[in-house]
Write a protein that holds these residues in place. Structure first.
Motif, PDB file in Angstrom:
ATOM      1  N   VAL A  76       0.485   2.932  -3.237  1.00  0.00           N
ATOM      2  CA  VAL A  76      -0.949   3.169  -3.663  1.00  0.00           C
ATOM      3  C   VAL A  76      -1.636   4.557  -2.894  1.00  0.00           C
ATOM      4  CG1 VAL A  76      -3.218   2.194  -3.616  1.00  0.00           C
ATOM      5  CG2 VAL A  76      -1.146   0.711  -3.664  1.00  0.00           C
ATOM      6  N   GLY A  77      -1.264   5.428  -3.724  1.00  0.00           N
ATOM      7  CA  GLY A  77      -1.653   6.877  -3.355  1.00  0.00           C
ATOM      8  C   GLY A  77      -0.736   7.386  -2.087  1.00  0.00           C
ATOM      9  N   SER A  78      -1.185   8.722  -1.570  1.00  0.00           N
ATOM     10  CA  SER A  78      -0.250   9.284  -0.586  1.00  0.00           C
ATOM     11  C   SER A  78      -1.210  10.207   0.292  1.00  0.00           C
ATOM     12  CB  SER A  78       0.748  10.288  -1.121  1.00  0.00           C
ATOM     13  OG  SER A  78       0.217  11.236  -1.968  1.00  0.00           O
ATOM     14  N   LEU A  79      -0.757  10.926   1.479  1.00  0.00           N
ATOM     15  CA  LEU A  79      -1.595  11.720   1.941  1.00  0.00           C
ATOM     16  C   LEU A  79      -2.081  12.905   1.027  1.00  0.00           C
ATOM     17  CD1 LEU A  79       0.326  12.311   5.254  1.00  0.00           C
ATOM     18  CD2 LEU A  79      -1.545  10.516   4.742  1.00  0.00           C
ATOM     19  N   VAL A 117       0.866  -1.143  -0.147  1.00  0.00           N
ATOM     20  CA  VAL A 117      -0.010   0.009   0.000  1.00  0.00           C
ATOM     21  C   VAL A 117       0.757   1.445  -0.111  1.00  0.00           C
ATOM     22  CG1 VAL A 117      -0.450   0.639   2.431  1.00  0.00           C
ATOM     23  CG2 VAL A 117      -2.225   0.817   0.810  1.00  0.00           C
ATOM     24  N   GLU A 118       2.172   0.947   0.334  1.00  0.00           N
ATOM     25  CA  GLU A 118       2.953   2.304   0.281  1.00  0.00           C
ATOM     26  C   GLU A 118       3.070   2.985  -0.979  1.00  0.00           C
ATOM     27  OE1 GLU A 118       4.006  -0.309   2.090  1.00  0.00           O
ATOM     28  OE2 GLU A 118       4.553   0.570   4.145  1.00  0.00           O
ATOM     29  N   GLN A 172      -8.615   4.487  -1.553  1.00  0.00           N
ATOM     30  CA  GLN A 172      -8.262   5.188  -0.057  1.00  0.00           C
ATOM     31  C   GLN A 172      -9.393   6.400   0.278  1.00  0.00           C
ATOM     32  OE1 GLN A 172      -4.299   5.447  -1.471  1.00  0.00           O
ATOM     33  NE2 GLN A 172      -3.475   4.221  -0.074  1.00  0.00           N
ATOM     34  N   PRO A 175      -4.287  10.646  -2.308  1.00  0.00           N
ATOM     35  CA  PRO A 175      -4.940   9.363  -2.255  1.00  0.00           C
ATOM     36  C   PRO A 175      -5.471   8.603  -3.518  1.00  0.00           C
ATOM     37  CG  PRO A 175      -6.464  10.777  -1.263  1.00  0.00           C
ATOM     38  CD  PRO A 175      -5.295  11.325  -1.611  1.00  0.00           C
TER      39      PRO A 175
END
Lengths: 281, 160, 771
Positions: free
Chosen positions: B80-83, B77-78, B90, B86
């Motif tokens: 797959v999208g970020s803060l 998941v690291e 997410q 997303p």
């Protein structure tokens, strides 16, 4: 089990040669989901079969040839006329496990709760083992005891041939467990060929709830040649149910599994019959 | 025959070379490489909190030997999208309040992503079948289903 | 009564959810230092035995081994592992290690080594000889005269004045009588007397217990742990290791589910002592098997229910006699069984009430706190019997509940009679929308169409059942929560709380309360919780207390801070404070002028008469306002196999104001599904010698998405004046419904009353055959 080495053959011949050299210390790795559960301190050398092919499904005129390294998830997503193993695959543990486990791995070592042997017994599948020479075994022979008895070091299961379920024939598969992911309490499969309303041929198999997956010859004989009806099915089940020693587990008694078998044998035969009639599949 | 091997992984889009003992499970290598999203919940392939995508398919990294992933594409998941950006899966899970303790979330998201990548508009049944290896004890799955239905309705599940 | 909320009663995003969904390192194991020693425990293979010798000489020499602990080299201090307030209402019957083992999976010796494999190898080299003792494996055996005594050690005692008789395996006893049970039963047109039994279950947090400890530069021991009770962990570890509280800091990062099982001090003493003795960081995580066998469970409970009812539906008497099996240790023994009475007996009005709660020791896994906490067990017994009484007098069981359930303004003598280890606290019901819950839930499920079981035909029969429920919100006059709050330059705030978010979203809910009170946006509240060095005290996350009690502490502290801000704004705008309102991140005067929170902060921090705008506040609760709920379910029973499928489930819940509706729904749905599998599929299987046989998810059956029915939550708002913005609790009540609702639905389908859980297919089939 302690893994002390790892081989990755890229051809069947290489795999056979390595396994033969390793002898009893060789451990075929066919998905490996069960390896974590092998007890004991024995050292084993893994021979990973995932790299040598034999992971396809080929559609012949009357049958499907499944490479032993085919993942359960690929059986689940495969569709063709006469193909029924997708239903069996869909009830197999969970998606991550379906993605990892191969059909060869599932049937090379047979546990009471195994799924595929039951379906393969009912379908009349044929297993091909390659070693010194090529052996083929019907499911009946193959699952008569632990398949390990058929393998010498260096022998490998390469293919499973499964007849297509043709028009006039029906197949049904029932797995009773408590939650979807867990081990089966009772697995049943039935294949039937009808000649008009008469049972021309029938194979019924059970797994879990019995010591090892097996056919139910008493019940089959009671139905063979009979004009099929719900009453005939009920009667055949009632008269043959106790020829099998039903076995409980996971907190369920033998008696309960017998009751479960009585109910679901009827379900599975009726479902196969309906499919043969061209009704619901 | 050595019990030590060097394997190549494309981990979250980056090629990595790792030397492993053959008995090492994939989860241990991934956590060693900093993928802390990969959680140990049962070590027996039953809870799915260690799920990662290997060559696009969700697998239990607690049952997979690292050597089996050699040459493979491993996604956690690291990646797959970020803060700030997303993934739609997410975003929907967060929006619907589907994240309670969150321990199951990385595995749940990877399993969902593996599905949406090949089928952007799955039915409820397809979702349930595909996510049947992911246990969650907090949510009763209701909000997770709501979130994934939204992703399916938008048909954007496969687009990061 | 404020109703126009700006932040509260809104489904704002859970503040940690995106970080969790993107897989950031936030859990205990994610912070494990590379040089941490790994702990493995040698567990007792016997249900009951004395350790006659332990020889670690060979194990000590094994590669990588740094320390081995056992009863011969640790302090022997009687304590309880129950993470409760001090003095705990649980017996001091536990030692860090003892020379006696009391269940399969009890501690024998712990090894810390460089790697897990080394620790496991070393365990195999520890030589232990046991004198095996006769084991007590059921409630009945435990209470027989002459039964083997499980706690024969002289130190065993309970630190509060309540009955405790270890010599006859009695871990707890509590009793109350109001009116006259027998007279009430005589007065009844129909009297009933039935026994019920609920079995073991485990919480199954997806993250098993995990703790680690390391030494700070000043020699203090820092424990990072997956706990619901960081402050109790600090106190109990200090007690167990005989070191001052000041030497210990406990930090709770994100935790992967608790449900009560992490209201227990199970790993922290070991990692702390090992870190102190080795100077190395020490890490211990339970395996799934250990989580089942060596953590905590739901207390099995045997209940006798005697009730009387008149033809007009008046309940003349309710008698409830409960005995729980607390297993090898008395953790939560008294309070769980007490809650079996206190959290359910007030629900139905009757003049004659009798209650006895007892708990006995056995050589089986240990009971503990589990969401629902005794009310789960007794809700089953009481609500099934209510259903049966209604039927016996020919009244619709829904109308029967509506007629008899407690209402706003009413009280119950039970509130005063039953407290936790002492008398209870009198209270009258300030908010109750149970009647509306019943009506809305009935409509949603289609109650009127449920029919009679006698009219149902065919192999698959459907039935609809219901249950009415109550719980509490905090433990009155016992629980305390505290928070501190300070402003930063940019008008943001640090909210520091002892309250412990175990995945429920309490950090978010409490931040919403702060933001509502301060008149700021959610993103201005920076939450930090559950660190004994940094945050004020809180008893922790249990007893459905966080939203209600810690929420009031947060509201209080925010009000204090708001007053300070208004003072500064008053000086800045040169207008009276009472004309200033805080809203939208600004202080606004009556004439429409405003200063921003940032301007207020800058003035206070750097301007004139500088000071830190900030406060600390704490709250205790004087009552425990019950949330109420009505649960409905439709099931289908296969009459040939006994298999029960839950088709639909409806939970209508009055939790006061839902501070965050989606999170409140999530609490409900999670609790309901856990309750459903507890009712149908979860079961501990034991060998004849007391060893659990199914300690893993492969054989202990919990639901995946593929198994679940549709669960519909209906939030029915009420306003609890004593709670923050009208809120009560929501977390526990929801797990109590499935057992009675499903049992009642099975009755409606096939006409059998199930009094023993779980309702496995075999149990249901047997009950039908016996009918």
């Amino acid at each position: 089990m302690k893994l002390s080495g790892y081989h990755r053959p890229t051809t069947l011949d290489e795999a056979k040669r390595i396994l033969k050299e390793l002898g009893p210390s060789g451990l075929p790795m066919a998905g490996a989901t069960s390896h974590s559960f092998l007890k004991g301190d024995e050292e084993k050398v893994a021979v990973d079969l995932a790299w040598m092919g034999y992971d396809r499904i080929d559609h012949g005129p009357d049958s499907f040839t499944i490479g032993a390294n085919t993942r359960i998830a690929d059986l689940q997503s495969y569709h063709a006329p006469g193909w029924v193993l997708d239903r069996v695959a869909l009830r197999f543990v969970s998606q991550p496990i379906r993605n990892m486990t191969t059909i060869g791995g599932n049937i090379a070592r047979v546990f009471p709760w195994n799924d595929f042997p039951v379906a393969l017994l009912a379908l009349g599948a044929v297993m091909t083992i390659t070693g010194q020479d090529v052996q083929t075994h019907t499911a009946d022979v193959y699952f008569k005891g632990q398949p390990a008895r058929l393998y010498e070091p260096g022998d490998l299961l390469v293919e499973i041939k499964v007849p297509a379920v043709k028009s006039g024939c029906g197949f049904a598969y029932h797995k009773e467990n408590v939650v979807n992911m867990d081990f089966s309490l009772l697995t049943l499969a039935a294949w039937i060929r009808l000649d008009k309303r008469t049972v021309a041929d029938i194979r019924i198999a059970a797994g879990a709830g019995v010591p090892l997956p097996c056919r139910l010859p008493g019940l089959e004989n009671a139905l063979a040649g009979v004009a099929i009806s719900t009453d005939a099915i009920k009667q055949a089940i009632a008269s043959t149910l106790d020829s099998v020693k039903w076995k409980g587990g996971d907190g369920f008694s033998d008696d309960y599994i017998r009751a479960l078998a009585q109910a679901h044998l009827e379900d599975v035969i009726i479902d196969a019959w309906q499919m043969a009639k061209g009704g619901a599949t | 025959m050595s019990n030590i091997m060097t394997i190549q992984l494309t981990l979250n889009g980056r090629k990595q070379s790792v030397t492993v003992d053959v008995k090492t499970k994939l989860i241990d290598i991934l956590r060693q490489l900093g993928c802390y999203s990969v959680k140990m919940g049962c070590s027996e392939g039953a809870c799915g909190s260690c799920a990662v995508n290997l060559n696009g398919r969700v697998v239990n990294s607690c049952l997979t030997y690292a050597v089996q992933a050699d040459g493979g594409i491993v996604d956690t998941v690291e990646s797959v999208g970020s803060l700030d950006n997303p993934h739609p899966i997410q975003a929907a899970l967060v929006e619907e309040g589907a994240v309670q303790c969150g321990y199951c979330m990385p595995g749940m998201i990877m399993a969902a992503k593996a599905l949406f990548d090949i089928n952007p508009t799955p039915t409820d049944e397809e979702m349930a079948i595909h996510l049947d290896g992911q246990l969650c004890r907090c949510t009763g799955y209701e909000k997770i289903q709501t979130a994934l239905r939204k992703v399916a309705a938008a048909g954007k599940g496969g687009v990061a | 009564m404020k109703k126009n909320f700006t932040v509260v009663n809104k489904s704002v995003k859970k503040i940690d959810s995106l970080s969790l969904a993107t897989g950031k390192p936030m859990f205990v194991a994610d912070f494990k230092p590379a040089d941490a020693l790994i702990v493995k425990m040698l567990w007792s293979p016997h249900a009951h035995a004395r350790i006659t010798s332990i020889d670690t000489s060979e194990a000590d020499k094994m590669p990588g081994v740094h320390i081995i602990l056992h009863h011969g080299n640790v302090p022997r201090i009687a304590h309880t592992t129950a993470g409760q307030g001090f003095p705990e209402p649980s017996p001091y019957d536990t030692f860090m290690f003892d020379n006696k083992v009391r269940h399969v999976g009890d501690r024998v010796a712990a090894v810390a080594a460089e790697t897990a494999e080394q620790a496991i190898e070393a365990l195999k080299k520890i030589k232990v000889t046991y004198e095996v003792l006769p084991a007590v494996l059921s409630i009945e055996e435990a209470l027989k005269p002459g039964a083997p005594v499980i706690h024969d050690e002289p130190e065993a005692h309970i630190p509060i004045p309540v009955p405790y008789e270890p010599a006859r395996n009695l871990a707890a006893r509590v009793a109350m009588d109001v009116g006259d049970l027998e007279a009430g039963l005589r007065e009844a047109d129909v009297a009933m007397d039935h026994e019920y039994y609920t079995d073991y279950a485990q919480h199954c947090p997806i993250e098993p217990h995990v703790s680690m400890a390391h030494l700070a530069a000043d020699g203090r021991v820092i424990i990072t742990t997956s706990t619901q009770v960081p402050f109790h962990v600090r106190r109990i570890v200090a007690q167990t290791l005989d070191i001052p509280v000041r030497k210990i800091r406990v930090i709770k990062p994100r935790i992967g589910g608790g449900f009560g099982v992490k209201q227990e001090v199970l790993l922290e003493d070991v990692v702390a002592l090992m870190a102190m003795r080795t100077g190395r960081p020490v890490f211990w995580k339970y395996t799934r098997e250990e989580e089942f066998v060596s953590s905590r469970t739901r207390h099995p409970e045997k209940m006798r229910v005697r009730t009387g009812v008149k033809k007009d539906g008046t309940i003349t008497a309710v008698g409830l006699d409960c005995i729980t099996n607390t297993g090898a240790y008395g953790s939560h023994a008294l309070t769980v069984v007490c809650n079996s009475g206190s959290k359910i007996l007030p629900l139905y009005r009757t003049p004659n009430i009798h209650f006895v709660g007892e708990s006995c020791y056995t050589n089986l896994p240990v009971g503990g706190a589990y969401r629902g906490y005794g009310a789960t067990q007794s809700s089953f017994a009481i609500d099934c019997q209510m259903d049966e009484m209604a039927e016996a007098i020919g009244m619709d069981s829904l109308e029967f509940r509506r007629k008899n359930a407690i209402r706003t303004g009413e009280t119950s003598p039970v509130f005063r009679a039953l407290g936790e280890g002492k008398a209870g606290v009198e209270q009258s019901i300030g908010s109750c929308e149970l009647d509306k819950c019943i009506k809305l839930g009935a409509k949603e499920i289609g109650w009127k169409k449920r029919g009679r079981w006698q009219d149902k035909k065919g192999r698959f029969r459907r039935g609809i059942g219901m249950a009415a429920l109550m719980q509490g919100s905090s433990i009155p006059e016992i629980d305390m929560g505290a928070a501190s709050l300070k402003i930063n330059d940019d008008g943001s705030f640090n909210l520091l709380m002892g309250a412990t978010d175990l995945g429920t979203g309490s950090d978010t809910v409490l931040a919403q309360i702060a933001a509502e009170t301060l008149g700021c946006d959610m993103d201005k509240i920076i939450v930090y919780s559950s660190d004994t060095d940094m945050t004020p005290f809180d008893v922790g996350a249990y007893a459905s207390s966080t939203t209600y009690l810690s929420g009031m502490a947060v509201k209080n502290v925010a009000e204090k801070v708001a007053r300070q801000m208004i003072e500064v704004a008053s000086a800045m705008m040169e207008c009276p404070g009472k004309e200033i309102k805080l809203a939208d991140n600004k202080a606004v005067s009556a004439d429409g002028r405003s200063v921003t929170f940032s301007e207020i902060a800058l003035r206070a921090l750097y301007g004139t008469d500088q000071f830190q705008i900030g406060a600390v506040s704490s709250r205790i609760s004087h009552k425990s306002p019950p949330p109420f709920s009505a649960h409905f379910t439709e099931v289908e029973v296969d009459t040939l196999t006994g298999r029960v499928r839950v088709l639909r489930y409806v939970a209508a819940v009055d939790c006061g104001t839902a501070i965050n509706p989606k999170l409140a729904e999530g609490q409900t749905e999670g609790g309901v599904l856990n309750g459903i599998s507890y009712a149908l599929t979860e079961k501990y299987l034991f060998s004849p010698k007391g060893k659990m046989l199914n300690a893993g998810f492969q054989h202990y059956k919990i639901y995946s998405m593929r198994d679940k029915p549709v669960i519909k939550t209906i939030l029915v708002p009420s306003y609890e004046k004593t709670g923050p913005y009208g809120a009560k609790s929501v977390s526990e009540i929801c797990i109590n419904g499935p057992l009675p609702a499903i049992a009642n639905a099975i009755y409606n389908a096939v006409g059998v009353r199930l009094r023993t859980s779980p309702f496995t297919a075999e149990n249901v089939l047997k009950a039908m055959q016996a009918n």
